[in-house]
Design a protein around this motif. Structure first.
Motif, mmCIF file in Angstrom:
data_model
loop_
_atom_site.group_PDB
_atom_site.id
_atom_site.type_symbol
_atom_site.label_atom_id
_atom_site.label_comp_id
_atom_site.label_asym_id
_atom_site.label_seq_id
_atom_site.Cartn_x
_atom_site.Cartn_y
_atom_site.Cartn_z
ATOM 1 N N TYR A 158 20.376 80.323 50.872
ATOM 2 C CA TYR A 158 19.970 79.169 50.495
ATOM 3 C C TYR A 158 20.374 77.948 51.390
ATOM 4 C CZ TYR A 158 20.092 81.868 46.335
ATOM 5 O OH TYR A 158 19.932 82.913 45.235
ATOM 6 N N ASP A 159 19.592 76.648 51.162
ATOM 7 C CA ASP A 159 20.343 75.393 51.742
ATOM 8 C C ASP A 159 21.460 75.037 51.018
ATOM 9 O OD1 ASP A 159 19.191 73.983 49.791
ATOM 10 O OD2 ASP A 159 17.674 73.084 50.886
ATOM 11 N N ASP A 160 22.126 73.901 51.342
ATOM 12 C CA ASP A 160 23.265 73.528 50.768
ATOM 13 C C ASP A 160 23.237 72.958 49.147
ATOM 14 O OD1 ASP A 160 21.887 71.111 51.536
ATOM 15 O OD2 ASP A 160 23.745 70.506 52.606
ATOM 16 N N GLU A 161 21.931 72.638 49.029
ATOM 17 C CA GLU A 161 21.464 72.208 47.584
ATOM 18 C C GLU A 161 21.347 73.746 46.560
ATOM 19 O OE1 GLU A 161 18.187 69.706 47.001
ATOM 20 O OE2 GLU A 161 18.798 68.407 48.690
ATOM 21 N N ASP A 168 26.430 79.241 41.462
ATOM 22 C CA ASP A 168 26.501 80.537 42.048
ATOM 23 C C ASP A 168 25.568 80.342 43.529
ATOM 24 O OD1 ASP A 168 28.245 82.078 40.472
ATOM 25 O OD2 ASP A 168 26.721 82.738 39.178
ATOM 26 N N HIS A 169 24.626 79.827 43.307
ATOM 27 C CA HIS A 169 23.567 79.627 44.517
ATOM 28 C C HIS A 169 24.612 78.744 45.745
ATOM 29 C CE1 HIS A 169 19.588 80.144 42.334
ATOM 30 N NE2 HIS A 169 20.520 81.145 41.754
ATOM 31 N N VAL A 170 25.083 77.711 45.072
ATOM 32 C CA VAL A 170 26.020 76.796 46.327
ATOM 33 C C VAL A 170 26.810 77.619 46.733
ATOM 34 C CG1 VAL A 170 27.093 74.814 46.249
ATOM 35 C CG2 VAL A 170 25.348 74.732 44.754
ATOM 36 N N ARG A 171 27.629 78.481 45.901
ATOM 37 C CA ARG A 171 28.623 79.431 46.418
ATOM 38 C C ARG A 171 28.027 80.349 47.691
ATOM 39 N NH1 ARG A 171 34.074 79.004 45.840
ATOM 40 N NH2 ARG A 171 35.147 80.804 45.554
ATOM 41 N N ALA A 172 26.869 80.927 47.117
ATOM 42 C CA ALA A 172 26.091 81.857 48.042
ATOM 43 C C ALA A 172 26.016 80.945 49.172
ATOM 44 C CB ALA A 172 24.881 82.452 47.283
ATOM 45 N N HIS A 173 25.375 79.740 49.133
ATOM 46 C CA HIS A 173 25.362 78.925 50.527
ATOM 47 C C HIS A 173 26.554 79.006 51.287
ATOM 48 C CE1 HIS A 173 24.307 75.974 53.673
ATOM 49 N NE2 HIS A 173 25.459 75.303 52.909
ATOM 50 N N HIS A 174 27.387 78.714 50.721
ATOM 51 C CA HIS A 174 28.758 78.441 51.555
ATOM 52 C C HIS A 174 29.331 79.734 52.140
ATOM 53 C CE1 HIS A 174 29.136 74.395 50.754
ATOM 54 N NE2 HIS A 174 28.901 74.395 49.538
ATOM 55 N N VAL A 175 29.121 80.999 51.611
ATOM 56 C CA VAL A 175 29.643 82.113 51.629
ATOM 57 C C VAL A 175 28.852 82.687 52.980
ATOM 58 C CG1 VAL A 175 29.753 84.767 51.086
ATOM 59 C CG2 VAL A 175 30.487 82.801 49.355
ATOM 60 N N THR A 176 27.433 82.572 52.816
ATOM 61 C CA THR A 176 26.467 82.847 53.861
ATOM 62 C C THR A 176 26.636 82.051 55.010
ATOM 63 O OG1 THR A 176 24.927 83.608 52.163
ATOM 64 C CG2 THR A 176 24.158 83.422 54.327
ATOM 65 N N ALA A 177 26.753 80.793 55.022
ATOM 66 C CA ALA A 177 27.200 80.048 56.212
ATOM 67 C C ALA A 177 28.353 80.439 57.027
ATOM 68 C CB ALA A 177 27.120 78.558 55.954
ATOM 69 N N ALA A 178 29.638 80.902 56.124
ATOM 70 C CA ALA A 178 30.718 81.222 56.688
ATOM 71 C C ALA A 178 30.692 82.277 57.346
ATOM 72 C CB ALA A 178 31.691 80.990 55.716
ATOM 73 N N ALA A 179 30.091 83.362 56.619
ATOM 74 C CA ALA A 179 30.068 84.738 57.036
ATOM 75 C C ALA A 179 28.990 84.813 58.446
ATOM 76 C CB ALA A 179 29.424 85.793 56.212
ATOM 77 N N MET A 187 21.490 81.933 60.857
ATOM 78 C CA MET A 187 21.306 81.908 59.495
ATOM 79 C C MET A 187 20.271 81.032 59.355
ATOM 80 S SD MET A 187 23.609 80.058 56.310
ATOM 81 C CE MET A 187 22.873 79.899 54.875
ATOM 82 N N VAL A 188 19.115 81.459 58.620
ATOM 83 C CA VAL A 188 17.957 80.558 58.181
ATOM 84 C C VAL A 188 17.806 80.332 56.884
ATOM 85 C CG1 VAL A 188 15.411 80.830 58.090
ATOM 86 C CG2 VAL A 188 16.559 82.025 59.928
ATOM 87 N N GLU A 189 18.084 78.811 56.719
ATOM 88 C CA GLU A 189 17.837 78.409 55.495
ATOM 89 C C GLU A 189 16.580 77.996 54.763
ATOM 90 O OE1 GLU A 189 22.281 75.865 55.587
ATOM 91 O OE2 GLU A 189 20.356 74.691 56.161
ATOM 92 N N VAL A 258 16.839 76.579 60.867
ATOM 93 C CA VAL A 258 18.102 77.265 61.398
ATOM 94 C C VAL A 258 19.447 76.424 61.191
ATOM 95 C CG1 VAL A 258 18.719 78.517 63.465
ATOM 96 C CG2 VAL A 258 16.467 78.708 63.020
ATOM 97 N N ARG A 259 20.326 77.165 60.826
ATOM 98 C CA ARG A 259 21.428 76.414 60.653
ATOM 99 C C ARG A 259 22.376 76.448 61.814
ATOM 100 N NH1 ARG A 259 24.938 74.403 56.498
ATOM 101 N NH2 ARG A 259 26.807 74.680 56.986
ATOM 102 N N GLY A 260 22.708 75.222 62.533
ATOM 103 C CA GLY A 260 23.907 74.935 63.570
ATOM 104 C C GLY A 260 23.560 76.069 64.815
ATOM 105 N N GLU A 261 24.428 75.878 65.630
ATOM 106 C CA GLU A 261 24.301 76.550 66.815
ATOM 107 C C GLU A 261 25.332 77.833 66.878
ATOM 108 O OE1 GLU A 261 22.311 75.630 69.471
ATOM 109 O OE2 GLU A 261 21.317 73.936 68.227
ATOM 110 N N LEU A 262 25.042 78.657 67.678
ATOM 111 C CA LEU A 262 25.651 79.985 67.610
ATOM 112 C C LEU A 262 26.229 80.377 69.128
ATOM 113 C CD1 LEU A 262 22.836 81.994 65.743
ATOM 114 C CD2 LEU A 262 25.041 81.223 64.798
#
Length: 266
Positions: A158-161, A168-179, A187-189, A258-262
């Motif tokens: 998910y994106d940040d919304e 739970d969706h917002v939490r999933a976004h933060h968990v996915t982004a961090a992992a 990560m493709v949002e 795509v989220r951020g740089e890697l």
């Protein structure tokens, strides 16, 4: 590393989709995942909770069926993912989606209540084992373990919304982004809004020829929704009615970024 999301996914051999509840994979990304499978990509799914707090469409579970709701919904997600062509699915907190040396753990559906207009939070009954109340680091550790084990070329989340703002969706976004950041995995949002602001960075595509597959996958969730109309799905999407009576449309188009740089993956 390309920042064009469709090019990234087209080059991927395996992708992992991360969702909060059973049915989210079909409602939010059914058309996308079906298209990827059709193109020969291996698609795997991680679901954080079992949807224990969901309401139930009256009459969708026969009186003689005394299974707990989570087992009913497990059968629904098994049917839906088979229809979509998903190769493997995992539950957060269950190996291999479990940190090394950790005991298996359950992330329970947090439920939802509106705190104020436009802001959702977990239900008042959400306990310490709910997805939103368990320590964030535990969930990140568990998803990172799965990513390191499966080595997907990209993770879809998910994106940040978080679609409509479910906690739970917002939490999933933060968990996915961090992992993904921890494992240096792209990560493709997926865009929450059907028409986001032009500067949001999403690139949109229509998915042709997937309406029947998506309709059958969505229709697997009889406890959660009813398919109302799909005669013009290729043009307008699949019309559904949620258990609470809200009308909605499952789109057959997806906006991605795509989220951020890697950095280099370890």
């Amino acid at each position: 590393m390309t920042t064009e999301p469709w090019t990234l996914l087209e080059a991927a051999t395996t992708v992992l989709a991360v969702h909060a509840h059973p049915d989210d994979e079909s409602l939010s990304t059914g058309a996308l995942l079906t298209s990827l499978v059709g193109a020969g990509t291996r698609v795997e799914l991680l679901t954080a909770t079992r949807g224990e707090e969901g309401e139930v469409v009256p009459g969708s579970v026969p009186p003689e069926d005394t299974r707990p709701l989570e087992l009913v919904r497990e059968a629904e997600i098994d049917a839906a993912t088979s229809i979509l062509g998903i190769s493997a699915r995992f539950m957060l907190g269950t190996a291999p989606a479990l940190a090394a040396d950790a005991a298996p753990r359950t992330y329970r559906d947090s439920g939802m209540q509106w705190i104020r207009e436009g802001l959702a939070g977990p239900s008042e009954t959400a306990g310490a084992d709910s997805f939103t109340h368990r320590p964030l680091e535990e969930a990140i550790d568990d998803l990172a373990a799965l990513i390191q084990e499966r080595r997907p070329d990209a993770v879809i989340g998910y994106d940040d919304e978080g679609t409509y703002g479910h906690p739970d969706h917002v939490r999933a976004h933060h968990v996915t982004a961090a992992a993904c950041a921890r494992t240096a995995t792209p990560m493709v949002e997926v865009s929450s809004a059907p028409d986001p602001a032009p500067d949001a960075g999403f690139v949109w595509r229509d998915h042709q020829g997937v309406a029947d597959v998506v309709r059958r996958a969505v229709d697997s969730y009889r406890t959660q929704l009813t398919v109302v109309d799909w005669a013009d799905a290729e043009k307008t999407g699949i019309s559904i009615r949620h258990v609470g009576g809200q009308d909605d449309v499952v789109l057959l188009r997806t906006g991605l970024r795509v989220r951020g740089e890697l950095s280099v993956r370890e």
